[in-house]
Design an enzyme around this catalytic site. Structure first.
Site, mmCIF file in Angstrom:
data_model
loop_
_atom_site.group_PDB
_atom_site.id
_atom_site.type_symbol
_atom_site.label_atom_id
_atom_site.label_comp_id
_atom_site.label_asym_id
_atom_site.label_seq_id
_atom_site.Cartn_x
_atom_site.Cartn_y
_atom_site.Cartn_z
ATOM 1 N N THR A 1 1.358 4.180 1.320
ATOM 2 C CA THR A 1 1.919 4.789 2.524
ATOM 3 C C THR A 1 2.657 3.759 3.392
ATOM 4 O OG1 THR A 1 -0.287 4.584 3.491
ATOM 5 C CG2 THR A 1 0.349 6.744 2.637
ATOM 6 N N LEU A 2 2.168 2.530 3.429
ATOM 7 C CA LEU A 2 2.897 1.489 4.157
ATOM 8 C C LEU A 2 4.238 1.222 3.490
ATOM 9 C CD1 LEU A 2 3.597 -1.812 4.369
ATOM 10 C CD2 LEU A 2 3.077 -0.515 6.444
ATOM 11 N N ASN A 3 4.251 1.197 2.154
ATOM 12 C CA ASN A 3 5.516 1.022 1.435
ATOM 13 C C ASN A 3 6.501 2.121 1.815
ATOM 14 O OD1 ASN A 3 4.056 -0.966 0.098
ATOM 15 N ND2 ASN A 3 3.744 0.255 -1.745
ATOM 16 N N GLY B 1 10.453 10.578 -12.597
ATOM 17 C CA GLY B 1 10.847 9.255 -13.077
ATOM 18 C C GLY B 1 12.327 9.174 -13.365
ATOM 19 N N GLY C 1 7.567 5.579 -6.593
ATOM 20 C CA GLY C 1 7.311 6.830 -5.893
ATOM 21 C C GLY C 1 7.243 6.665 -4.389
ATOM 22 N N ASP C 2 6.717 5.528 -3.931
ATOM 23 C CA ASP C 2 6.619 5.267 -2.494
ATOM 24 C C ASP C 2 8.012 5.145 -1.867
ATOM 25 O OD1 ASP C 2 3.963 5.006 -3.259
ATOM 26 O OD2 ASP C 2 4.019 2.813 -3.206
ATOM 27 N N GLY D 1 0.874 -1.167 0.000
ATOM 28 C CA GLY D 1 0.000 0.000 0.000
ATOM 29 C C GLY D 1 0.906 1.209 0.000
ATOM 30 N N TYR E 1 -5.318 -6.644 -3.620
ATOM 31 C CA TYR E 1 -5.093 -6.210 -5.005
ATOM 32 C C TYR E 1 -4.177 -7.185 -5.734
ATOM 33 C CZ TYR E 1 -0.519 -4.169 -3.584
ATOM 34 O OH TYR E 1 0.748 -3.968 -3.107
#
Length: 313
Positions: free
Chosen positions: A30-32, A232, A264-265, A28, A87
């Site tokens: 934010t968890l990542n 990127g 991105g995370d 997820g 997912y």
């Protein structure tokens, strides 16, 4: 700064081919970010993940894994009536991914309605930084979204620094006025945001920006104090009102891109870990770039720990 709370959702992740080999893990946005913050930190920040999870075995197993990543789970509320979302990731030959989601009744969606959420609000007021993403907001019922925005504004007024990654996912915003709603909510957050961590591709989708410089000008006008625009393979553009900084921070090209999930995370995690150490914004971006470059060479949202060990040295 040492204490950070990251608000959002973590789901069960299935990674593979339908009716073929399938790997189960979790992820997820934010968890990542929380995991990669912890892994890349060279000190010992106090990292809290804020969410709601079920009381089932999968939920308990995920909390145990997060604790093994040195993430404090005391602000993860347990919901005996709901379970985590799920997912499926499918990745093409260029490393680009597509997602299928089952999350409408996930526990995290009803975080603000949990009877113990008042205790979470009290704890958030004691943090140095609180981070939220566009996905954290999009999964909430409509009324709860604005409640979250108002809470973040209150925290900002009390001196808590707010970090916001827009992380736009069109499928999570329903109704014919979804873009109007997104713009209204994002604009309110930019006005109280200390660190806007945005991806240019997302900004193009929402606002129609033609260049990163257009994105930067819009975010400056909206009131964001420090802005990072992720580009990127081109690195990022960073600007700071207080430090009179405006600079492009390049990244090292990656020849073997396996999976761009969590690029991105992981940038956010690296950026925030350096920020908590008191590094300059350019150094924060450099660490974020380096971590994202490692992560995209592996499959899945959370890569094996050994792959990221070097960054914590």
């Amino acid at each position: 700064m040492n204490k950070i709370a990251i608000i959002g959702e973590c789901m069960i992740e299935l990674n593979g081919e339908p009716f073929g080999p399938m790997h189960q893990t979790f992820g997820g946005d934010t968890l990542n970010a929380a995991v990669y913050l912890s892994r890349s930190a060279r000190k010992n920040p106090d990292i809290h993940f804020v969410s709601a999870m079920g009381t089932d075995n999968l939920s308990s197993g995920m909390l145990q894994r997060w604790q093994e990543e040195n993430i404090n789970t005391s602000l993860v509320l347990r919901d005996s009536h709901r379970t985590p979302g799920l997912y499926l990731i499918q990745v093409d030959q260029q490393g680009e991914r597509t997602f299928l989601y089952w999350r409408n009744q996930s526990a995290a969606r009803y975080l603000l309605q949990h009877p113990e959420f008042a205790s979470v609000k009290t704890a958030l007021a004691k943090m140095d930084i609180v981070m939220v993403s566009g996905i954290s907001l999009a999964i909430l019922p409509e009324g709860d979204r604005m409640s979250m925005v108002n809470l973040l504004a209150e925290l900002s007024g009390a001196g808590v620094r707010i970090a916001f990654d827009t992380n736009f996912r069109p499928a999570l915003w329903s109704g014919g006025e979804e873009l109007k709603t997104v713009k209204e909510i994002y604009s309110k957050l930019f006005a109280v945001c200390d660190f806007a961590l945005v991806t240019f591709d997302d900004e193009q989708q929402v606002w129609g920006d033609k260049t990163p410089e257009m994105t930067l000008a819009r975010l400056q006008k909206a009131g964001a104090r420090n802005i990072v625009i992720k580009l990127g393979a081109e690195g990022c553009l960073v600007w700071s009102k207080d430090h009179r900084l405006h600079e492009r921070v390049p990244t090292t090209p990656v020849a073997n891109v396996v999976d761009t999930t969590s690029a991105g995370d992981s940038f956010n995690g690296g950026f925030l870990s350096a920020l908590l150490e008191g590094r300059s914004l350019v150094e924060c971006c450099q660490r974020g770039n380096a971590l994202a470059g490692i992560v995209i060479q592996h499959r899945g949202a959370i890569v094996p720990r050994h792959a990221t060990d070097a960054l914590a040295q």
